[in-house]
Write a protein that holds these residues in place. Structure first.
Motif, short mmCIF file in Angstrom:
data_model
loop_
_atom_site.label_atom_id
_atom_site.label_comp_id
_atom_site.label_asym_id
_atom_site.label_seq_id
_atom_site.Cartn_x
_atom_site.Cartn_y
_atom_site.Cartn_z
N ALA A 72 0.92 -1.49 0.11
CA ALA A 72 0.14 0.40 0.39
C ALA A 72 0.91 1.24 0.13
O ALA A 72 2.34 1.21 0.11
N TYR A 73 0.13 2.40 -0.35
CA TYR A 73 0.90 3.47 -0.76
C TYR A 73 0.73 4.95 -0.01
O TYR A 73 -0.93 4.98 0.09
N ILE A 74 1.25 5.68 0.85
CA ILE A 74 0.78 6.46 1.67
C ILE A 74 1.10 7.87 1.33
O ILE A 74 2.32 8.20 0.22
N ASN A 75 -0.04 8.98 0.58
CA ASN A 75 0.16 9.41 0.10
C ASN A 75 0.16 11.35 0.24
O ASN A 75 -0.37 10.85 1.29
N ARG A 76 1.32 11.61 -0.04
CA ARG A 76 0.74 13.44 -0.18
C ARG A 76 0.70 14.29 -0.87
O ARG A 76 1.72 14.17 -1.63
N GLY A 77 -0.12 15.12 -1.08
CA GLY A 77 -0.24 15.85 -1.89
C GLY A 77 -0.14 15.45 -3.97
O GLY A 77 0.47 15.62 -4.66
N GLY A 78 -0.74 13.94 -3.85
CA GLY A 78 -0.84 13.57 -4.72
C GLY A 78 0.35 12.08 -5.20
O GLY A 78 -0.17 12.16 -6.26
N ALA A 79 1.48 12.59 -4.48
CA ALA A 79 2.35 11.52 -4.82
C ALA A 79 2.21 10.48 -3.75
O ALA A 79 2.31 11.02 -2.75
N HIS A 80 3.15 9.07 -4.07
CA HIS A 80 3.53 8.40 -2.87
C HIS A 80 4.34 9.60 -2.28
O HIS A 80 5.95 9.60 -2.84
N THR A 116 3.59 2.32 12.73
CA THR A 116 3.52 1.04 12.05
C THR A 116 2.52 -0.08 12.82
O THR A 116 3.50 -0.21 13.89
N GLY A 117 1.94 -0.67 12.13
CA GLY A 117 1.72 -2.32 13.10
C GLY A 117 0.66 -3.25 12.69
O GLY A 117 0.87 -2.91 10.83
N ALA A 154 -1.92 -5.37 7.64
CA ALA A 154 -0.09 -3.81 7.71
C ALA A 154 -0.77 -2.19 8.04
O ALA A 154 -1.75 -1.86 6.83
N ILE A 155 -1.06 -1.50 8.86
CA ILE A 155 -1.00 -0.41 8.92
C ILE A 155 -0.31 1.07 8.79
O ILE A 155 0.85 0.22 9.83
N GLY A 156 0.18 2.16 8.09
CA GLY A 156 0.81 2.89 8.28
C GLY A 156 0.85 4.16 7.93
O GLY A 156 -0.40 4.36 7.23
N SER A 157 0.99 5.10 9.23
CA SER A 157 1.05 6.50 9.02
C SER A 157 2.02 7.75 8.87
O SER A 157 3.29 7.37 9.60
N LEU A 158 1.86 8.22 8.37
CA LEU A 158 3.19 9.35 8.06
C LEU A 158 2.43 10.72 8.29
O LEU A 158 1.36 11.32 7.58
N ARG A 159 3.28 11.39 9.19
CA ARG A 159 2.07 12.61 9.30
C ARG A 159 3.69 14.29 9.09
O ARG A 159 4.19 14.32 9.79
N GLY A 167 -1.27 10.92 7.41
CA GLY A 167 -1.43 10.31 5.84
C GLY A 167 -1.44 8.71 6.23
O GLY A 167 -0.34 8.27 7.28
N GLN A 168 -2.06 7.87 5.93
CA GLN A 168 -2.14 6.81 6.01
C GLN A 168 -2.58 5.69 4.87
O GLN A 168 -3.34 5.91 4.15
N ALA A 169 -2.14 4.78 5.13
CA ALA A 169 -2.46 3.52 4.29
C ALA A 169 -2.21 1.88 5.19
O ALA A 169 -1.71 1.52 5.90
N VAL A 170 -3.54 1.27 4.34
CA VAL A 170 -3.53 -0.17 5.07
C VAL A 170 -3.55 -0.91 3.58
O VAL A 170 -4.18 -0.96 2.57
N THR A 171 -2.71 -2.45 4.04
CA THR A 171 -2.36 -3.26 2.92
C THR A 171 -3.53 -3.95 3.29
O THR A 171 -4.50 -3.38 3.15
N SER A 172 -3.38 -5.12 1.99
CA SER A 172 -4.56 -5.88 1.39
C SER A 172 -4.60 -6.40 3.12
O SER A 172 -3.82 -7.38 3.63
N LYS A 173 -6.30 -6.91 3.50
CA LYS A 173 -6.67 -8.52 4.23
C LYS A 173 -6.19 -9.36 4.12
O LYS A 173 -5.94 -10.46 3.06
N ARG A 174 -5.25 -10.29 4.87
CA ARG A 174 -4.61 -11.18 4.82
C ARG A 174 -5.50 -12.09 5.93
O ARG A 174 -5.08 -11.76 7.07
N CYS A 175 -5.96 -13.56 5.34
CA CYS A 175 -6.75 -14.69 6.12
C CYS A 175 -5.10 -16.25 6.84
O CYS A 175 -5.16 -16.37 5.17
#
Length: 175
Positions: A72-80, A116-117, A154-159, A167-175
């Motif tokens: 997953a990608y955290i974006n800021r101002g329209g950019a990864h 992240t976590g 996984a979840i990650g954030s960046l400020r 800004g934050q992003a979450v990866t795909s759900k895994r079971c």
């Protein structure tokens, strides 16, 4: 000469008609032990995530960990500006969150906050979360999360300074 041209065109046409296989990083089976060994010999941090890096080892990441799910990608101002990945260790039976902050962002913003976590869908909470404030580091690993029998992401954030929310992003759900 004309026969050779016809054969080349025929071969190219046949290849174009073959179905193409596609794969998404981390969605298939674990890498073979040989490939795991080759990719983890170095202790250098990497955008792909190296469980042998110094920061990974300091966070308690098991060296056999590999990516599961999509990036997953955290974006800021329209950019990864950062990528987020989830890792799994078969040996330790733990999951990890991973954030890699892109160099283009680091070159512009000197001190930012990162977390992240691993999000547990069963518990509705983030497990193994770790935070870093006013940093310019590039590689971030969560603490080990005992969530392998649960659906996770996984979840990650960046400020950046001056941004009211991260800004934050979450990866795909895994079971």
């Amino acid at each position: 000469m004309r026969a050779r041209s016809i054969l080349v065109v025929a071969a190219a046409s046949a290849c174009a008609l073959l179905p193409a296989a596609s794969a998404v990083a981390g969605t298939g089976p674990a890498p073979s032990p040989h490939k795991q060994h080759l990719s983890t010999r170095s202790t250098a941090p990497s955008a792909a995530g190296n469980p042998m890096s110094l920061k990974a080892q300091a966070a308690g990441v098991c060296t056999d960990a590999y990516q599961i799910g999509t990036t997953a990608y955290i974006n800021r101002g329209g950019a990864h500006v950062a990528s987020v990945k989830q890792f799994y260790s078969p040996k330790c039976q733990r999951n990890y969150g991973y954030v890699w902050v892109w160099q283009s962002f680091r070159d512009k913003i000197k001190d930012y906050d990162v977390s992240t976590g691993v999000y547990s869908y069963a518990r509705d909470e983030v497990v193994g979360q770790d935070w870093w404030n006013a940093t310019n580091a590039q590689e971030f690993w969560s603490l080990p999360a005992e969530t392998v029998k649960e659906c996770t992401a996984a979840i990650g954030s960046l400020r950046a300074p001056g941004d009211p929310v991260a800004g934050q992003a979450v990866t795909s759900k895994r079971c």
